[in-house]
Design an enzyme around this catalytic site. Structure first.
Site, PDB file in Angstrom:
ATOM      1  N   ASN A  83       0.821  -1.574   0.301  1.00 26.79           N
ATOM      2  CA  ASN A  83       0.203  -0.226  -0.020  1.00 26.79           C
ATOM      3  C   ASN A  83       0.765   1.711   0.074  1.00 26.79           C
ATOM      4  O   ASN A  83       2.019   1.360   0.403  1.00 26.79           O
ATOM      5  CB  ASN A  83      -0.862  -0.161   1.780  1.00 26.79           C
ATOM      6  CG  ASN A  83      -2.608   0.944   1.394  1.00 26.79           C
ATOM      7  OD1 ASN A  83      -1.812   1.554   0.207  1.00 26.79           O
ATOM      8  ND2 ASN A  83      -3.667   0.276   1.335  1.00 26.79           N
ATOM      9  N   HIS A 113      23.412   0.047  11.146  1.00 22.02           N
ATOM     10  CA  HIS A 113      24.688   1.216  11.563  1.00 22.02           C
ATOM     11  C   HIS A 113      25.376   0.544  12.740  1.00 22.02           C
ATOM     12  O   HIS A 113      24.891  -0.248  12.831  1.00 22.02           O
ATOM     13  CB  HIS A 113      23.487   2.238  11.310  1.00 22.02           C
ATOM     14  CG  HIS A 113      23.192   2.905  10.090  1.00 22.02           C
ATOM     15  ND1 HIS A 113      24.116   3.089   8.779  1.00 22.02           N
ATOM     16  CD2 HIS A 113      21.894   2.609  10.359  1.00 22.02           C
ATOM     17  CE1 HIS A 113      23.083   3.542   7.756  1.00 22.02           C
ATOM     18  NE2 HIS A 113      21.685   3.209   8.487  1.00 22.02           N
ATOM     19  N   GLY A 140      -0.375  -1.457   8.676  1.00 25.04           N
ATOM     20  CA  GLY A 140      -0.001  -0.350   8.815  1.00 25.04           C
ATOM     21  C   GLY A 140       0.777   0.292   9.599  1.00 25.04           C
ATOM     22  O   GLY A 140       0.358   0.096  10.908  1.00 25.04           O
ATOM     23  N   THR A 163      11.155  -7.448  15.903  1.00 27.63           N
ATOM     24  CA  THR A 163      12.362  -7.139  16.395  1.00 27.63           C
ATOM     25  C   THR A 163      12.835  -8.605  16.427  1.00 27.63           C
ATOM     26  O   THR A 163      13.796  -9.060  16.735  1.00 27.63           O
ATOM     27  CB  THR A 163      13.172  -6.667  17.496  1.00 27.63           C
ATOM     28  OG1 THR A 163      11.747  -6.979  18.273  1.00 27.63           O
ATOM     29  CG2 THR A 163      12.101  -4.853  17.551  1.00 27.63           C
ATOM     30  N   LYS A 164      11.783  -9.374  16.503  1.00 29.84           N
ATOM     31  CA  LYS A 164      12.033 -11.142  16.151  1.00 29.84           C
ATOM     32  C   LYS A 164      11.146 -11.893  15.411  1.00 29.84           C
ATOM     33  O   LYS A 164      10.196 -11.581  14.863  1.00 29.84           O
ATOM     34  CB  LYS A 164      11.846 -11.263  17.549  1.00 29.84           C
ATOM     35  CG  LYS A 164      12.133 -11.266  18.810  1.00 29.84           C
ATOM     36  CD  LYS A 164      12.375 -11.886  20.108  1.00 29.84           C
ATOM     37  CE  LYS A 164      13.305 -10.752  21.337  1.00 29.84           C
ATOM     38  NZ  LYS A 164      12.446 -11.554  22.577  1.00 29.84           N
ATOM     39  N   ARG A 178       4.572  -8.797  20.106  1.00 34.17           N
ATOM     40  CA  ARG A 178       4.892  -9.249  21.424  1.00 34.17           C
ATOM     41  C   ARG A 178       3.293  -9.977  20.794  1.00 34.17           C
ATOM     42  O   ARG A 178       3.029  -9.864  20.204  1.00 34.17           O
ATOM     43  CB  ARG A 178       4.126  -9.465  22.256  1.00 34.17           C
ATOM     44  CG  ARG A 178       5.974  -8.311  22.919  1.00 34.17           C
ATOM     45  CD  ARG A 178       6.175  -8.607  24.389  1.00 34.17           C
ATOM     46  NE  ARG A 178       7.034  -8.099  24.690  1.00 34.17           N
ATOM     47  CZ  ARG A 178       7.203  -6.629  25.512  1.00 34.17           C
ATOM     48  NH1 ARG A 178       6.208  -5.639  25.234  1.00 34.17           N
ATOM     49  NH2 ARG A 178       8.690  -6.321  26.111  1.00 34.17           N
TER      50      ARG A 178
END
Length: 181
Positions: A83, A113, A140, A163-164, A178
């Site tokens: 989208n 980085h 979104g 993040t996992k 989560r």
């Protein structure tokens, strides 16, 4: 070894490099065409952007505006829908399985980085691939970090920061994302 080869190998590389700058310029021109063509002329994916992508399966669609770093590392399965406002920083391969849908303003970030400020100022980064399975829904504003795998039929709630890894069929929400039971 060139910085491009280091990037492709998943090694630390300098992103402030003439060859990489030239590749980003090619992508920027393709993105400009995609984002500025009238929808009736653009089709599902503007011609220059479609030619640049690593793969675009039948029926894959990218709404404008769109942004990516290189384009050639993006692989879209059949019927993928991205989208408006999607950003994919594809310093590493980003594979999105067929039938997967992104809500507006989803972001996929492959580069990481350097943590050392001296190396960071020098432009050192490492590229981590992202793999998103088939029939996944990414809500979104979600952010997918490099090195992440999201299994088939998973759902990522709007605004989540992934993040996992997300197992197949799981629903994750929040920052950090989560599982929802």
């Amino acid at each position: 070894m060139s910085e491009r080869k280091k990037m492709a190998a998943g090694a630390w590389y300098n992103c402030v490099d003439a060859e990489l700058d030239a590749l980003r310029l090619v992508a920027a021109n393709a993105i400009f065409e995609h984002n500025t063509l009238a929808p009736s002329l653009r089709g599902d994916i503007a011609p220059k952007l479609k030619a640049l992508l690593g793969m675009a399966g039948a029926g894959a669609r990218i709404e404008a505006p769109f942004h990516c770093a290189y384009g050639f590392n993006i692989h879209l399965g059949e019927g993928v829908f991205l989208n408006a406002g999607c950003t994919i920083l594809d310093t590493a391969p980003v594979r999105i399985g067929g039938g997967t849908m992104f809500g507006p303003n989803v972001q996929v970030y492959c580069p990481e980085h350097h943590k050392d400020p001296v190396h960071r100022r020098a432009g050192l980064e490492i590229a981590r691939p992202v793999a998103i399975g088939k029939n996944v829904w990414i809500g979104g504003g979600a952010i997918i970090l490099g090195g992440i795998e999201i299994g088939d039929n998973a759902i990522v709630g709007a605004g989540s920061v992934v993040t996992k890894n997300v197992p197949a069929g799981a629903t994750v929400v929040g920052n950090p994302a989560r599982p929802v039971r």
